[in-house]
Write an enzyme that holds these catalytic residues in place. Structure first.
Site, PDB file in Angstrom:
ATOM      1  N   ASP A 182     -43.769  16.143  26.158  1.00 28.57           N
ATOM      2  CA  ASP A 182     -44.601  15.426  25.191  1.00 28.57           C
ATOM      3  C   ASP A 182     -45.819  14.876  25.941  1.00 28.57           C
ATOM      4  O   ASP A 182     -46.783  15.598  26.156  1.00 28.57           O
ATOM      5  CB  ASP A 182     -43.724  14.337  24.569  1.00 28.57           C
ATOM      6  CG  ASP A 182     -44.360  13.599  23.418  1.00 28.57           C
ATOM      7  OD1 ASP A 182     -45.268  14.158  22.782  1.00 28.57           O
ATOM      8  OD2 ASP A 182     -43.948  12.463  23.126  1.00 28.57           O
ATOM      9  N   ARG A 192     -28.768  15.093  17.148  1.00 30.16           N
ATOM     10  CA  ARG A 192     -28.785  16.078  18.237  1.00 30.16           C
ATOM     11  C   ARG A 192     -28.011  17.337  17.856  1.00 30.16           C
ATOM     12  O   ARG A 192     -28.249  18.413  18.395  1.00 30.16           O
ATOM     13  CB  ARG A 192     -28.122  15.508  19.496  1.00 30.16           C
ATOM     14  CG  ARG A 192     -28.879  14.402  20.178  1.00 30.16           C
ATOM     15  CD  ARG A 192     -28.262  14.128  21.548  1.00 30.16           C
ATOM     16  NE  ARG A 192     -28.665  12.841  22.094  1.00 30.16           N
ATOM     17  CZ  ARG A 192     -29.809  12.622  22.730  1.00 30.16           C
ATOM     18  NH1 ARG A 192     -30.671  13.602  22.905  1.00 30.16           N
ATOM     19  NH2 ARG A 192     -30.103  11.424  23.196  1.00 30.16           N
ATOM     20  N   THR A 207     -42.619  12.000  31.909  1.00 27.50           N
ATOM     21  CA  THR A 207     -41.258  12.176  32.420  1.00 27.50           C
ATOM     22  C   THR A 207     -41.213  13.335  33.414  1.00 27.50           C
ATOM     23  O   THR A 207     -40.677  13.210  34.515  1.00 27.50           O
ATOM     24  CB  THR A 207     -40.285  12.482  31.258  1.00 27.50           C
ATOM     25  OG1 THR A 207     -40.428  11.467  30.262  1.00 27.50           O
ATOM     26  CG2 THR A 207     -38.852  12.530  31.743  1.00 27.50           C
ATOM     27  N   LEU A 208     -41.794  14.444  33.007  1.00 24.02           N
ATOM     28  CA  LEU A 208     -41.721  15.641  33.836  1.00 24.02           C
ATOM     29  C   LEU A 208     -42.536  15.495  35.124  1.00 24.02           C
ATOM     30  O   LEU A 208     -42.108  15.966  36.186  1.00 24.02           O
ATOM     31  CB  LEU A 208     -42.218  16.842  33.034  1.00 24.02           C
ATOM     32  CG  LEU A 208     -41.894  18.191  33.641  1.00 24.02           C
ATOM     33  CD1 LEU A 208     -40.400  18.328  33.888  1.00 24.02           C
ATOM     34  CD2 LEU A 208     -42.399  19.301  32.748  1.00 24.02           C
ATOM     35  N   GLY A 266     -45.798  14.268  29.052  1.00 28.59           N
ATOM     36  CA  GLY A 266     -45.723  14.866  30.382  1.00 28.59           C
ATOM     37  C   GLY A 266     -45.340  13.858  31.464  1.00 28.59           C
ATOM     38  O   GLY A 266     -45.095  14.235  32.614  1.00 28.59           O
ATOM     39  N   ASP A 287     -32.965  13.994  19.684  1.00 23.83           N
ATOM     40  CA  ASP A 287     -32.483  12.920  18.821  1.00 23.83           C
ATOM     41  C   ASP A 287     -33.605  12.000  18.370  1.00 23.83           C
ATOM     42  O   ASP A 287     -34.697  11.984  18.938  1.00 23.83           O
ATOM     43  CB  ASP A 287     -31.467  12.061  19.576  1.00 23.83           C
ATOM     44  CG  ASP A 287     -32.144  11.169  20.612  1.00 23.83           C
ATOM     45  OD1 ASP A 287     -32.907  11.706  21.448  1.00 23.83           O
ATOM     46  OD2 ASP A 287     -31.946   9.942  20.570  1.00 23.83           O
TER      47      ASP A 287
HETATM   48  P1  IMP Z   1     -42.698  12.647  27.793  1.00 31.11           P
HETATM   49  O1  IMP Z   1     -42.456  11.872  29.052  1.00 31.11           O
HETATM   50  O2  IMP Z   1     -43.584  11.895  26.839  1.00 31.11           O
HETATM   51  O3  IMP Z   1     -43.168  14.050  28.025  1.00 31.11           O
HETATM   52  O4  IMP Z   1     -41.353  12.639  27.018  1.00 31.11           O
HETATM   53  C1  IMP Z   1     -40.377  13.554  27.186  1.00 31.11           C
HETATM   54  C2  IMP Z   1     -39.101  13.075  26.541  1.00 31.11           C
HETATM   55  O5  IMP Z   1     -39.353  12.302  25.365  1.00 31.11           O
HETATM   56  C3  IMP Z   1     -38.292  14.247  26.083  1.00 31.11           C
HETATM   57  O6  IMP Z   1     -37.454  14.723  27.109  1.00 31.11           O
HETATM   58  C4  IMP Z   1     -37.541  13.677  24.898  1.00 31.11           C
HETATM   59  O7  IMP Z   1     -36.365  13.037  25.351  1.00 31.11           O
HETATM   60  C5  IMP Z   1     -38.480  12.649  24.328  1.00 31.11           C
HETATM   61  N1  IMP Z   1     -39.251  13.211  23.186  1.00 31.11           N
HETATM   62  C6  IMP Z   1     -40.560  13.510  23.156  1.00 31.11           C
HETATM   63  N2  IMP Z   1     -40.921  14.019  21.972  1.00 31.11           N
HETATM   64  C7  IMP Z   1     -39.794  14.043  21.231  1.00 31.11           C
HETATM   65  C8  IMP Z   1     -39.511  14.487  19.892  1.00 31.11           C
HETATM   66  O8  IMP Z   1     -40.353  14.967  19.125  1.00 31.11           O
HETATM   67  N3  IMP Z   1     -38.223  14.354  19.480  1.00 31.11           N
HETATM   68  C9  IMP Z   1     -37.228  13.856  20.282  1.00 31.11           C
HETATM   69  N4  IMP Z   1     -37.456  13.444  21.531  1.00 31.11           N
HETATM   70  C10 IMP Z   1     -38.735  13.524  22.007  1.00 31.11           C
END
Ligand code: IMP
Ligand code: MG
Length: 193
Positions: free
Chosen positions: A117, A179, A121-122, A119, A173
């Site tokens: 989303d 889920r 976290t990754l 990015g 979720d």
């Molecule tokens: P990021 O750090 O914003 O890229 O978030 C990644 C994490 O957010 C994912 O591994 C999901 O656990 C959660 N996430 C982001 N978008 C969604 C969504 O549309 N539905 C459910 N979980 C989401």
């Protein structure tokens, strides 16, 4: 009795999300996962592959993907990082809730994620895992929401690029729910924004 009208579910199982919209039906998910499995199988031919699943969202994708890998030597480990809780916005602060059981130094590591989303976290995960000196490090994400990206981070294998909608099902979720749904379902915008 069919519950199609309630949530747009396809097939025999209903998708019980009021006002939800099936974005990716289970047949398409299965087809794409098989394709990714063949592609990853070609890229890692002759090598041992270590899958790292990011709990909890990636569990469904990992289970399906692992069984589509035409490779003789595949191992699996899991880690967990802090999640959104009840919110749908990332705090930007990421931490390990559960680390890997095994070292990854010298191994070919493929991180398996549900969705990328912002990015954040990754980006954090890649840096943490790269510091452990794997032989190689790549990422497979079932879903990608590029519109919401806040940091540029490589994603080597992407299942589907989706619009900026909050989705549940196929492991994903909302506040711990949904889920188990076999399709990827977009929640009605008024529920999550
Ligand atoms: P990021 O750090 O914003 O890229 O978030 C990644 C994490 O957010 C994912 O591994 C999901 O656990 C959660 N996430 C982001 N978008 C969604 C969504 O549309 N539905 C459910 N979980 C989401
Ligand atoms: Mg996740």
């Amino acid at each position: 009795m069919t519950q199609r009208g309630r949530g747009g579910g396809v097939g025999s199982l209903p998708t019980p999300v009021e006002g939800g919209e099936v974005l990716i039906p289970r047949e398409e998910l299965a087809r794409r996962v098989a394709e990714l499995g063949r592609e990853i199988g070609r890229d890692y031919a002759g090598q041992a592959l270590h899958l790292v699943g990011v709990l909890k969202g990636a569990v469904t994708f990992l289970a399906d993907l692992a069984r589509q890998l035409p490779l003789p030597d595949v191992s699996i480990d899991y880690l967990a990082i802090s999640s959104y809780g009840r919110s749908t916005e990332t705090s930007g602060a990421v931490r390990f809730l559960k680390d890997l059981d095994e070292p990854i130094a010298g191994r070919h590591v493929l991180v398996v994620e549900d969705i990328v989303d912002t990015g954040l976290t990754l980006a954090y995960l890649r840096a943490q895992l790269a510091a452990r000196q794997p032989a190689s490090l790549a990422v497979a994400a079932m879903l990608d929401k590029p519109e919401r990206r806040r940091v540029q981070v490589p994603v080597e294998y992407v299942g589907f690029v989706i619009p900026d909608r909050f989705v549940v099902g196929y492991g994903l979720d909302y506040a711990g729910r949904w889920r188990h749904l076999p399709d990827v379902v977009a929640l009605p915008p008024d529920l999550v924004r």
